[in-house]
Design a protein around this motif. Structure first.
Motif, PDB file in Angstrom:
ATOM      1  N   GLN A  81       0.994 -40.573 -21.639  1.00 30.29           N
ATOM      2  CA  GLN A  81       1.083 -39.141 -21.897  1.00 30.29           C
ATOM      3  C   GLN A  81       1.520 -38.860 -23.330  1.00 30.29           C
ATOM      4  O   GLN A  81       1.866 -37.730 -23.672  1.00 30.29           O
ATOM      5  N   GLY A  82       1.528 -39.881 -24.167  1.00 22.59           N
ATOM      6  CA  GLY A  82       1.916 -39.694 -25.557  1.00 22.59           C
ATOM      7  C   GLY A  82       3.392 -39.898 -25.810  1.00 22.59           C
ATOM      8  O   GLY A  82       3.872 -39.709 -26.922  1.00 22.59           O
ATOM      9  N   GLY A  83       4.151 -40.288 -24.786  1.00 20.26           N
ATOM     10  CA  GLY A  83       5.580 -40.490 -24.963  1.00 20.26           C
ATOM     11  C   GLY A  83       5.889 -41.818 -25.636  1.00 20.26           C
ATOM     12  O   GLY A  83       5.251 -42.830 -25.346  1.00 20.26           O
ATOM     13  N   THR A  84       6.878 -41.806 -26.543  1.00 15.77           N
ATOM     14  CA  THR A  84       7.296 -43.050 -27.207  1.00 15.77           C
ATOM     15  C   THR A  84       8.593 -43.590 -26.639  1.00 15.77           C
ATOM     16  O   THR A  84       8.963 -44.729 -26.909  1.00 15.77           O
ATOM     17  N   GLY A  85       9.313 -42.756 -25.865  1.00 14.24           N
ATOM     18  CA  GLY A  85      10.609 -43.188 -25.353  1.00 14.24           C
ATOM     19  C   GLY A  85      11.717 -43.038 -26.369  1.00 14.24           C
ATOM     20  O   GLY A  85      12.826 -43.549 -26.161  1.00 14.24           O
ATOM     21  N   LEU A  86      11.460 -42.320 -27.475  1.00 13.65           N
ATOM     22  CA  LEU A  86      12.479 -42.157 -28.515  1.00 13.65           C
ATOM     23  C   LEU A  86      13.005 -40.725 -28.602  1.00 13.65           C
ATOM     24  O   LEU A  86      14.032 -40.486 -29.231  1.00 13.65           O
ATOM     25  N   GLY A  87      12.321 -39.777 -27.963  1.00  7.49           N
ATOM     26  CA  GLY A  87      12.706 -38.376 -28.094  1.00  7.49           C
ATOM     27  C   GLY A  87      14.133 -38.086 -27.683  1.00  7.49           C
ATOM     28  O   GLY A  87      14.906 -37.492 -28.443  1.00  7.49           O
ATOM     29  N   LEU A  88      14.539 -38.515 -26.492  1.00  5.38           N
ATOM     30  CA  LEU A  88      15.887 -38.225 -26.010  1.00  5.38           C
ATOM     31  C   LEU A  88      16.932 -39.099 -26.698  1.00  5.38           C
ATOM     32  O   LEU A  88      18.097 -38.704 -26.800  1.00  5.38           O
ATOM     33  N   ALA A  89      16.532 -40.267 -27.182  1.00  6.69           N
ATOM     34  CA  ALA A  89      17.462 -41.083 -27.977  1.00  6.69           C
ATOM     35  C   ALA A  89      17.784 -40.371 -29.283  1.00  6.69           C
ATOM     36  O   ALA A  89      18.940 -40.368 -29.740  1.00  6.69           O
ATOM     37  N   ILE A  90      16.783 -39.753 -29.890  1.00  8.14           N
ATOM     38  CA  ILE A  90      16.994 -38.973 -31.114  1.00  8.14           C
ATOM     39  C   ILE A  90      17.881 -37.771 -30.823  1.00  8.14           C
ATOM     40  O   ILE A  90      18.817 -37.467 -31.580  1.00  8.14           O
ATOM     41  N   VAL A  91      17.598 -37.080 -29.719  1.00  7.43           N
ATOM     42  CA  VAL A  91      18.409 -35.921 -29.322  1.00  7.43           C
ATOM     43  C   VAL A  91      19.875 -36.318 -29.172  1.00  7.43           C
ATOM     44  O   VAL A  91      20.780 -35.646 -29.696  1.00  7.43           O
TER      45      VAL A  91
END
Length: 222
Positions: free
Chosen positions: A169-179
């Motif tokens: 789905q285009g997720g990298t798994g880094l979005g919430l880590a960045i948040v």
């Protein structure tokens, strides 16, 4: 007759080769863009790469600006976003709105992608309030969707890099880590995930009303 058949075979082979080359170029381009996104995300994970200017701002206005910036995507998915804030309540925040905007946009996009992946239409509720307790004065921002929620196996590692349910789905798994990195290390706040009554997921951010000075601020003042 034979010459005509040979030419026809050569033409078909050339067309097949051309199609294969186009497909390979498209795949290469897609992987380059994905690598670019990963590198950009890695940079954002580093506090030293984050720059922003401290200002005093109404937190609600930051939320509205983020929603406005995502309005084309939200309209396309028919996602309705509502903001609730107590009228007359002091919601001024002394901090870094650029960083907060990055956090909120990540959370909104996370809700669109994972709470409503295969449906047209949904709701995201945002509540902004001022909290005073023994720790001091805080601004609390809660972002709630009404999707299926987060699986227990995932939520334990939710804020770690490369944890995602968005493969394909285009997720990298880094979005919430960045948040998490921005909220905790830059804005000196905290973030958690709750299971609200009625289902869905609710991310709750608490930020000090005045973010403590960062090391780079102290050195520039000196």
């Amino acid at each position: 007759m034979l010459v005509r058949q040979l030419r026809s075979a050569e033409g078909a082979e050339a067309e097949s080769l051309d199609a294969d080359l186009n497909e390979a170029c498209a795949l290469l381009s897609k992987n380059i863009l994905r690598a670019h996104d990963l590198i950009k995300s890695f940079k954002q994970l580093s506090v030293g790469q984050l720059t922003d200017r401290r200002v005093q701002v109404d937190v609600t206005s930051v939320v509205r600006d983020c929603i406005d910036s995502l309005s084309p995507e939200l309209r396309a998915k028919k996602i309705e976003v509502t903001i609730t804030a107590t009228a007359g309540e002091e919601l001024t925040w002394d901090g870094f709105p650029g960083h907060l905007s990055q956090v909120l946009i990540n959370l909104f996009q996370n809700s669109v992608r994972y709470a409503y992946p295969d449906v047209q239409g949904g709701k995201i509720d945002v509540r902004v309030e001022r909290v005073v307790d023994t720790r001091g004065v805080f601004l609390r921002i809660a972002v709630r969707d009404h999707g299926p929620g987060v699986a227990p196996a995932v939520r334990k590692r939710l804020f770690q890099p490369f944890v995602t349910t968005g493969i394909g789905q285009g997720g990298t798994g880094l979005g919430l880590a960045i948040v998490h990195n921005i909220v905790v290390n830059v804005l000196r706040g905290r973030i958690g995930l709750e299971d609200p009554e009625g289902g869905g997921s609710r991310f709750v951010i608490e930020l000090p009303a005045v973010v403590p000075p960062r090391d780079d601020e102290a050195s520039s003042e000196a």
